[in-house]
Scaffold this motif. Structure first.
Motif, PDB file in Angstrom:
ATOM      1  N   CYS A   1      -9.963   7.105   3.331  1.00 44.81           N
ATOM      2  CA  CYS A   1      -8.768   6.717   2.594  1.00 44.81           C
ATOM      3  C   CYS A   1      -8.005   7.968   2.171  1.00 44.81           C
ATOM      4  O   CYS A   1      -8.503   9.093   2.269  1.00 44.81           O
ATOM      5  CB  CYS A   1      -9.127   5.875   1.368  1.00 44.81           C
ATOM      6  N   THR A   2      -6.779   7.766   1.718  1.00 44.01           N
ATOM      7  CA  THR A   2      -5.942   8.838   1.188  1.00 44.01           C
ATOM      8  C   THR A   2      -5.468   8.407  -0.189  1.00 44.01           C
ATOM      9  O   THR A   2      -4.997   7.277  -0.361  1.00 44.01           O
ATOM     10  CB  THR A   2      -4.741   9.116   2.106  1.00 44.01           C
TER      11      THR A   2
ATOM     12  N   SER B   1     -14.701   4.904   1.453  1.00 42.91           N
ATOM     13  CA  SER B   1     -13.808   3.746   1.430  1.00 42.91           C
ATOM     14  C   SER B   1     -12.967   3.738   0.165  1.00 42.91           C
ATOM     15  O   SER B   1     -13.336   4.321  -0.864  1.00 42.91           O
ATOM     16  CB  SER B   1     -14.620   2.450   1.523  1.00 42.91           C
ATOM     17  N   ALA B   2     -11.838   3.060   0.235  1.00 46.44           N
ATOM     18  CA  ALA B   2     -10.977   2.931  -0.943  1.00 46.44           C
ATOM     19  C   ALA B   2     -11.702   2.279  -2.118  1.00 46.44           C
ATOM     20  O   ALA B   2     -11.580   2.760  -3.259  1.00 46.44           O
ATOM     21  CB  ALA B   2      -9.709   2.152  -0.572  1.00 46.44           C
TER      22      ALA B   2
ATOM     23  N   GLY C   1     -13.433  -1.965   3.710  1.00 41.29           N
ATOM     24  CA  GLY C   1     -14.090  -1.017   2.808  1.00 41.29           C
ATOM     25  C   GLY C   1     -15.193  -1.606   1.982  1.00 41.29           C
ATOM     26  O   GLY C   1     -15.685  -0.929   1.065  1.00 41.29           O
TER      27      GLY C   1
ATOM     28  N   ILE D   1      -4.232   4.233  -3.704  1.00 40.88           N
ATOM     29  CA  ILE D   1      -4.980   4.589  -2.498  1.00 40.88           C
ATOM     30  C   ILE D   1      -4.420   3.888  -1.269  1.00 40.88           C
ATOM     31  O   ILE D   1      -4.139   2.684  -1.297  1.00 40.88           O
ATOM     32  CB  ILE D   1      -6.470   4.220  -2.652  1.00 40.88           C
ATOM     33  N   ARG D   2      -4.287   4.652  -0.195  1.00 38.40           N
ATOM     34  CA  ARG D   2      -3.981   4.092   1.127  1.00 38.40           C
ATOM     35  C   ARG D   2      -5.293   3.941   1.893  1.00 38.40           C
ATOM     36  O   ARG D   2      -5.960   4.927   2.162  1.00 38.40           O
ATOM     37  CB  ARG D   2      -3.053   5.027   1.909  1.00 38.40           C
ATOM     38  N   PRO D   3      -5.690   2.706   2.241  1.00 36.35           N
ATOM     39  CA  PRO D   3      -6.922   2.533   3.020  1.00 36.35           C
ATOM     40  C   PRO D   3      -6.668   2.920   4.474  1.00 36.35           C
ATOM     41  O   PRO D   3      -5.888   2.273   5.176  1.00 36.35           O
ATOM     42  CB  PRO D   3      -7.216   1.031   2.871  1.00 36.35           C
ATOM     43  N   ASP D   4      -7.309   3.982   4.938  1.00 41.73           N
ATOM     44  CA  ASP D   4      -7.089   4.455   6.300  1.00 41.73           C
ATOM     45  C   ASP D   4      -8.031   3.795   7.295  1.00 41.73           C
ATOM     46  O   ASP D   4      -7.679   3.589   8.454  1.00 41.73           O
ATOM     47  CB  ASP D   4      -7.223   5.976   6.359  1.00 41.73           C
TER      48      ASP D   4
ATOM     49  N   GLU E   1      -7.287  13.406   1.032  1.00 39.97           N
ATOM     50  CA  GLU E   1      -7.926  12.662   2.119  1.00 39.97           C
ATOM     51  C   GLU E   1      -9.432  12.677   1.874  1.00 39.97           C
ATOM     52  O   GLU E   1     -10.029  13.742   1.717  1.00 39.97           O
ATOM     53  CB  GLU E   1      -7.586  13.280   3.465  1.00 39.97           C
TER      54      GLU E   1
ATOM     55  N   PHE F   1      -6.951  -1.715  -4.498  1.00 37.71           N
ATOM     56  CA  PHE F   1      -7.081  -0.293  -4.189  1.00 37.71           C
ATOM     57  C   PHE F   1      -6.262   0.566  -5.154  1.00 37.71           C
ATOM     58  O   PHE F   1      -5.709   1.603  -4.772  1.00 37.71           O
ATOM     59  CB  PHE F   1      -6.664  -0.025  -2.743  1.00 37.71           C
TER      60      PHE F   1
ATOM     61  N   HIS G   1       0.837  -1.190   0.000  1.00 34.83           N
ATOM     62  CA  HIS G   1       0.000   0.000   0.000  1.00 34.83           C
ATOM     63  C   HIS G   1       0.875   1.244   0.000  1.00 34.83           C
ATOM     64  O   HIS G   1       1.912   1.283   0.670  1.00 34.83           O
ATOM     65  CB  HIS G   1      -0.899   0.025   1.245  1.00 34.83           C
TER      66      HIS G   1
END
Length: 353
Positions: free
Chosen positions: A276-277, A172-173, A351, A268-271, A168, A246, A8
């Motif tokens: 997500c970011t 969801s991603a 997500g 995408i980074r799933p937060d 940000e 993602f 990721h």
């Protein structure tokens, strides 16, 4: 949890310089730090748990040391020093990366192997730092997903590369990936930019599904201007790939009357399950816009997407009819339907619902 076995993106490479950087991935606080480089080349990036094994202080509050025997990360609490790649290579007795190599309060003490930071794998691709929290179970994770997703134009010297973001987003991603794959929203969300509501019809092309991901060929949508110098609109052909749950890549190659080739990768980074970011890695061939103009365009397009994707209920993506809210589909949703099946086959749980 298969998500922990995948790579990721966690931050842009240029954000990790001389000082440690705190990030979080899948609920895990991490510290990123870079070893000093040599002869103009950037040093190795490390990703460790953001916790000193001594008394639990955040290592991201510490310092990077360019020691005589190699790069080290110093804890801010008691100054314990933990070795990076160079330190491990230069040690008289080889030690594991992340192992404590010096305790200032007890300078003759030789720390045992248990005095070690928790180390994760980190690599740099496409202008981003990627981290994997667990080694993959190869009986569950396809071979193509054991590396960060490919994006060939980023390393092609003929193309110009621009990284946009981070963005940000309160969704969801998977919701964000599906939006990226959706041609039929162009004429409404991006009217006058990427589409027109009077030309809302799209062609979904041919979708190929496999364990390694998805490919959609010959997808077409009307655009008011195919490129900056165009005087009228036309149908533009796209090729989409989804190499990672993602991530997704859009490719538009130059055609007759259109001198510009563009490729955009969404990473995408799933937060969390509902946040997500994202970053957009853009590569262009023949576009005369400067880097800031390209970033401004991407910012403007994403600003149109943001309120829509953040309004969707639920924020997690329904991938089956047994979820809390079922969603209906149309022929224009061929790619997104294939994407949902891809997530279900992989066993992705973050997500989705």
């Amino acid at each position: 949890m298969i998500e922990k076995q995948l790579w990721h993106p966690v931050t842009a490479s240029h954000m990790v310089r001389d000082a440690p950087v705190a990030v979080e991935l899948l609920g895990k606080p991490l510290v990123l730090w870079r070893e000093p480089g040599h002869e103009g080349a950037p040093g190795v990036v490390h990703a460790w748990a953001d916790r000193c094994p001594h008394r639990g202080a955040s290592l991201s509050l510490g310092r990077v040391l360019n020691h005589l025997h190699g790069a080290r990360l110093e804890c801010p609490y008691h100054g314990w020093q933990f070795g990076g790649d160079t330190a491990a290579q230069q040690a008289v007795v080889p030690v594991a990366v992340g192992r404590c190599v010096h305790v200032p309060a007890a300078p003759v003490f030789e720390p045992p192997a248990s005095h070690c930071a928790t180390v994760f794998e980190a690599v740099e691709r496409h202008g981003l730092v990627w981290v994997r929290l667990q080694r993959p179970d190869r009986t569950r994770v396809p071979a193509a997903l054991t590396e960060p997703p490919a994006f060939e134009p980023w390393s092609d010297p003929l193309w110009r590369q621009v990284l946009c973001g981070p963005y940000e987003v309160n969704t969801s991603a998977p919701r964000l990936v599906e939006n990226f794959l959706d041609l039929s929203h162009f004429g409404f969300v991006h009217e006058g930019w990427l589409g027109e509501r009077s030309h809302a019809q799209v062609e979904t092309g041919r979708v190929e599904e496999g364990a390694d991901g998805l490919v959609a060929h010959d997808c077409k949508a009307w655009q008011p201007r195919a490129y900056a110098g165009a005087s009228e609109g036309s149908f533009i052909a796209y090729r989409y790939t989804v190499p990672h749950p993602f991530a997704a890549v859009l490719r538009k190659d130059a055609a007759e009357g259109d001198p510009v080739s563009n490729a955009i990768a969404l990473f995408i980074r799933p937060d969390s399950a509902a946040s997500c970011t994202a970053w957009f890695a853009m590569a262009t061939l023949g576009d005369l816009s400067d880097d800031e103009e390209l970033r401004a365009f991407q910012d403007a397009v994403f600003a149109q997407d943001r309120p829509i994707v953040e309004s969707q209920v639920p924020k997690t993506l329904p991938i089956g009819q047994d979820g809390p809210i079922a969603e209906v589909h149309s022929p224009a949703d061929r790619m997104s339907s294939a994407y949902r099946r891809f997530l279900a086959r992989l066993g992705v749980s973050l997500g989705v619902c």
